[in-house]
Write an enzyme that holds these catalytic residues in place. Sequence first.
Site, PDB file in Angstrom:
ATOM      1  NE  ARG A   1      -4.077  -1.980   1.837  1.00  0.00           N
ATOM      2  CZ  ARG A   1      -3.996  -3.128   2.518  1.00  0.00           C
ATOM      3  NH1 ARG A   1      -3.053  -3.300   3.413  1.00  0.00           N
ATOM      4  NH2 ARG A   1      -4.865  -4.072   2.307  1.00  0.00           N
TER       5      ARG A   1
ATOM      6  CE  LYS B   1       0.770  14.294 -14.620  1.00  0.00           C
ATOM      7  NZ  LYS B   1       0.522  14.752 -16.002  1.00  0.00           N
TER       8      LYS B   1
ATOM      9  CD  GLU C   1       9.463  16.345 -22.355  1.00  0.00           C
ATOM     10  OE1 GLU C   1       8.879  17.352 -21.918  1.00  0.00           O
ATOM     11  OE2 GLU C   1       8.850  15.336 -22.777  1.00  0.00           O
TER      12      GLU C   1
ATOM     13  CE  LYS D   1       7.097  17.277 -13.860  1.00  0.00           C
ATOM     14  NZ  LYS D   1       7.153  16.065 -14.633  1.00  0.00           N
TER      15      LYS D   1
ATOM     16  CD  GLU E   1      -2.055  17.396 -16.139  1.00  0.00           C
ATOM     17  OE1 GLU E   1      -1.006  16.814 -15.822  1.00  0.00           O
ATOM     18  OE2 GLU E   1      -2.562  17.338 -17.261  1.00  0.00           O
TER      19      GLU E   1
ATOM     20  NE  ARG F   1       2.208  17.403 -12.960  1.00  0.00           N
ATOM     21  CZ  ARG F   1       2.701  16.511 -12.125  1.00  0.00           C
ATOM     22  NH1 ARG F   1       2.339  16.520 -10.869  1.00  0.00           N
ATOM     23  NH2 ARG F   1       3.574  15.610 -12.528  1.00  0.00           N
TER      24      ARG F   1
ATOM     25  CG  ASN G   1       0.371  17.769 -20.572  1.00  0.00           C
ATOM     26  OD1 ASN G   1       1.255  16.942 -20.366  1.00  0.00           O
ATOM     27  ND2 ASN G   1      -0.678  17.909 -19.785  1.00  0.00           N
TER      28      ASN G   1
ATOM     29  CG  HIS H   1       3.464  16.447 -23.904  1.00  0.00           C
ATOM     30  ND1 HIS H   1       4.347  17.505 -23.955  1.00  0.00           N
ATOM     31  CD2 HIS H   1       4.115  15.468 -23.224  1.00  0.00           C
ATOM     32  CE1 HIS H   1       5.454  17.190 -23.330  1.00  0.00           C
ATOM     33  NE2 HIS H   1       5.347  15.957 -22.867  1.00  0.00           N
TER      34      HIS H   1
ATOM     35  CG  HIS I   1       0.896  11.966 -25.720  1.00  0.00           C
ATOM     36  ND1 HIS I   1       0.332  12.515 -24.589  1.00  0.00           N
ATOM     37  CD2 HIS I   1       2.142  11.594 -25.363  1.00  0.00           C
ATOM     38  CE1 HIS I   1       1.201  12.452 -23.592  1.00  0.00           C
ATOM     39  NE2 HIS I   1       2.304  11.911 -24.034  1.00  0.00           N
TER      40      HIS I   1
ATOM     41  CG  HIS J   1       7.847  11.180 -24.730  1.00  0.00           C
ATOM     42  ND1 HIS J   1       6.471  11.218 -24.804  1.00  0.00           N
ATOM     43  CD2 HIS J   1       8.197  12.140 -23.831  1.00  0.00           C
ATOM     44  CE1 HIS J   1       6.014  12.144 -23.988  1.00  0.00           C
ATOM     45  NE2 HIS J   1       7.043  12.717 -23.378  1.00  0.00           N
TER      46      HIS J   1
HETATM   47  N1  LIG Z   1       6.118  10.677 -15.114  1.00  0.00           N
HETATM   48  C1  LIG Z   1       6.242  11.745 -15.830  1.00  0.00           C
HETATM   49  O1  LIG Z   1       5.944  12.855 -15.394  1.00  0.00           O
HETATM   50  C2  LIG Z   1       6.763  11.634 -17.240  1.00  0.00           C
HETATM   51  C3  LIG Z   1       7.121  12.783 -17.958  1.00  0.00           C
HETATM   52  C4  LIG Z   1       7.662  12.629 -19.229  1.00  0.00           C
HETATM   53  C5  LIG Z   1       7.855  11.365 -19.774  1.00  0.00           C
HETATM   54  N2  LIG Z   1       7.480  10.269 -19.054  1.00  0.00           N
HETATM   55  C6  LIG Z   1       7.663   8.914 -19.590  1.00  0.00           C
HETATM   56  O2  LIG Z   1       9.071   8.696 -19.725  1.00  0.00           O
HETATM   57  C7  LIG Z   1       9.284   7.699 -20.727  1.00  0.00           C
HETATM   58  C8  LIG Z   1      10.400   8.139 -21.628  1.00  0.00           C
HETATM   59  O3  LIG Z   1      11.559   8.278 -20.864  1.00  0.00           O
HETATM   60  P1  LIG Z   1      13.023   8.146 -21.510  1.00  0.00           P
HETATM   61  O4  LIG Z   1      13.091   8.999 -22.707  1.00  0.00           O
HETATM   62  O5  LIG Z   1      14.003   8.334 -20.432  1.00  0.00           O
HETATM   63  O6  LIG Z   1      13.000   6.652 -22.061  1.00  0.00           O
HETATM   64  P2  LIG Z   1      13.687   5.300 -21.570  1.00  0.00           P
HETATM   65  O7  LIG Z   1      13.502   5.065 -20.134  1.00  0.00           O
HETATM   66  O8  LIG Z   1      13.192   4.261 -22.500  1.00  0.00           O
HETATM   67  O9  LIG Z   1      15.233   5.571 -21.847  1.00  0.00           O
HETATM   68  C9  LIG Z   1      15.666   5.769 -23.163  1.00  0.00           C
HETATM   69  C10 LIG Z   1      16.750   4.755 -23.568  1.00  0.00           C
HETATM   70  O10 LIG Z   1      17.986   5.165 -23.021  1.00  0.00           O
HETATM   71  C11 LIG Z   1      18.548   4.123 -22.251  1.00  0.00           C
HETATM   72  N3  LIG Z   1      19.283   4.774 -21.174  1.00  0.00           N
HETATM   73  C12 LIG Z   1      18.783   5.506 -20.148  1.00  0.00           C
HETATM   74  N4  LIG Z   1      19.775   6.051 -19.441  1.00  0.00           N
HETATM   75  C13 LIG Z   1      20.931   5.674 -20.020  1.00  0.00           C
HETATM   76  C14 LIG Z   1      22.303   5.940 -19.763  1.00  0.00           C
HETATM   77  N5  LIG Z   1      22.689   6.769 -18.791  1.00  0.00           N
HETATM   78  N6  LIG Z   1      23.221   5.368 -20.561  1.00  0.00           N
HETATM   79  C15 LIG Z   1      22.832   4.560 -21.594  1.00  0.00           C
HETATM   80  N7  LIG Z   1      21.571   4.299 -21.908  1.00  0.00           N
HETATM   81  C16 LIG Z   1      20.622   4.850 -21.124  1.00  0.00           C
HETATM   82  C17 LIG Z   1      17.402   3.251 -21.835  1.00  0.00           C
HETATM   83  O11 LIG Z   1      17.813   1.939 -21.572  1.00  0.00           O
HETATM   84  C18 LIG Z   1      16.514   3.344 -23.062  1.00  0.00           C
HETATM   85  O12 LIG Z   1      16.959   2.444 -24.040  1.00  0.00           O
HETATM   86  C19 LIG Z   1       7.956   7.537 -21.447  1.00  0.00           C
HETATM   87  O13 LIG Z   1       7.366   6.317 -21.036  1.00  0.00           O
HETATM   88  C20 LIG Z   1       7.114   8.716 -20.981  1.00  0.00           C
HETATM   89  O14 LIG Z   1       5.744   8.417 -20.941  1.00  0.00           O
HETATM   90  C21 LIG Z   1       6.943  10.386 -17.803  1.00  0.00           C
END
Ligand SMILES: NC(=O)c1ccc[n+]([C@@H]2O[C@H](COP(=O)([O-])OP(=O)(O)OC[C@H]3O[C@@H](n4cnc5c(N)ncnc54)[C@H](O)[C@@H]3O)[C@@H](O)[C@H]2O)c1
Length: 564
Positions: free
Chosen positions: A317, A339, A381, A423, A433, A437, A441, A444, A448, A462
């Site tokens: 929990r 999030k 971003e 942020k 949000e 907030r 987006n 986005h 998306h 992304h």
């Molecule tokens: N929670 C939130 O507020 C929020 C905001 C924006 C995006 N997101 C989410 O984040 C995700 C995208 O995140 P991302 O772009 O980090 O993608 P990801 O986690 O897939 O990482 C991108 C790639 O880089 C690799 N990688 C990461 N760090 C590394 C490092 N230091 N050295 C070598 N390789 C590395 C990973 O293995 C992966 O292949 C999406 O699912 C999106 O929906 C969430």
Amino acid sequence: MTEAEAIELAKKRIGKRPIVLVGLMGCGKSSVGKRLAFKLNLQFVDADEEIERAAAKTINEIFADHGEEHFRNGERKVIARLLSNGPQVLATGGGAFINPETRRRVKDNAFSIWLRAELPVLMRRVMKRDTRPLLREGNPEVTMQKLIEARYPIYAEADMTVDSRDEPHDTIVNEIITRLATGSEGAPPSAIEPNPSRTVHVELGDRSYDVLIARGVLRDVGALIKARFGTVKCGVVTDENVARHHLATLENSLKSEGVFAGSIVMKPGEATKSFRDLAILSERLLELGLERGDLVLPFGGGVIGDLAGFAAGILRRGVRFVQIPTSLLAQVDSSVGGKTGINTPQGKNLIGVFHQPSLVVADTAVLTTLPPREMRAGYAEVAKYGLLGDAEFFSWLEANWQSVFGNNGPALTTAIETSVAAKAAIVARDETETGDRALLNLGHTFGHALEAWTGYSDRLLHGEGVAIGMCMAFRLSEELRLCPPGTSARVAKHLKAVGLPTKIGDIPGGKADAAELLRLMGQDKKVKAGKLAFILVHGIGQAFVTRDVAPETVLAFLAREIAQ
Ligand SMILES: NC(=O)c1ccc[n+]([C@@H]2O[C@H](COP(=O)([O-])OP(=O)(O)OC[C@H]3O[C@@H](n4cnc5c(N)ncnc54)[C@H](O)[C@@H]3O)[C@@H](O)[C@H]2O)c1
């Protein structure tokens, strides 16, 4: 500024210190070093040649006769001596800067430049020669990859990072001189912090937390956790890519403080944000014996952060978690704000909880192993924060983006800190949000839809979708006469310079369909009573939320965008 003026300024900033070039074999230390020394009218010294002279043997002979340790000892002594010789350009062997004592000496007495090169570039260069003892045995490419993984996080501690590309050496030398002359590190080298570090506070009452941003801080995570949370058990969640490069460092740090429970390594990629993986992960966390007071440590990009943050939110929990983001996107965005969630066939991030981390630790040095395309996607971003609410920051990015990408120093730290602070301020105002907030987006809603259209595949990351989406939001705002003409062109020009896509036509493969994109936009979770929410702009740094754009207007706009 003329070349002579640049040289003059560069020399002034370096002062009496030697310039020390570090990096792997084949990165161009000797060739770049010789030309740099020539331009700055300094002596060029090759540490390896000095070692050979001192031992009256070649390096291969030293290795063969006495072994690597003997060579490293001699290297340490020779470099200590050379560093006291005043201004000069000193090229060091690949392993020299890895020695902690030599590294400290270089930091205290010299200005260090890391010539960073990608594996294929290094291999092309070294395979032309036959003088490298470390590449003699086994598969040279595998050996070189291992050296990259072990050494790049350490080279990243140099004062300046320069990409050693397949370009004439003079181009690289000119870049070094210009960056020294203009202080495009953000400050003259004499003022460069050896380890820039910042803390941003996220104010959320009793759920407040800090975001620590520092180069090399991964090694201190164990001590930080012990100091803040006491003797807890930590379950690390990571993916295979991050594990390969950095897991040993994190595990050692946790083990040395007695707070390590175990690591769970997931498959990399968006597909891991699924019910199936959530179930597997939750059970494995329970198997590690994590209890209510313990910590989950998501150690990876946004995928691992969202998935493991969600698992922490529902495990027993709700247990606390410490985000250790390793991609630029995760460091500036997904690790902050609470999030968490997973994807379903119905859409992205539709299942999840708000669960704030107890601490975020962002080590900028781990970004040195992030693939360049991922780094650029994360930068979208960063630019977003300027575009949505901080025109001054956007102008700063236009002037400094090369340093943000290149030097792993203050410019990168500043960009991350400014983004996180933006942020944090928005999240503090509107945690779940219900209002402000939504500004986060920007780009986005379009982005998306494009991600869904490309099937969340490699065709579009992304951040790339966000880059295109932001350009579209500016173009639509301009068409609706909400913002001055020319604004969208300025935004697109910057993102394009960085290497990001700016229009739908930049996405490889297949042609989009306007009606299909509009339908996909309707699946966004920001839809309320069937009305699409758009983040539009009155100008750079002036975003606002509106639900007043008619679907016909959007459809016609999408058709024009696709035709571009
Ligand atoms: N929670 C939130 O507020 C929020 C905001 C924006 C995006 N997101 C989410 O984040 C995700 C995208 O995140 P991302 O772009 O980090 O993608 P990801 O986690 O897939 O990482 C991108 C790639 O880089 C690799 N990688 C990461 N760090 C590394 C490092 N230091 N050295 C070598 N390789 C590395 C990973 O293995 C992966 O292949 C999406 O699912 C999106 O929906 C969430």
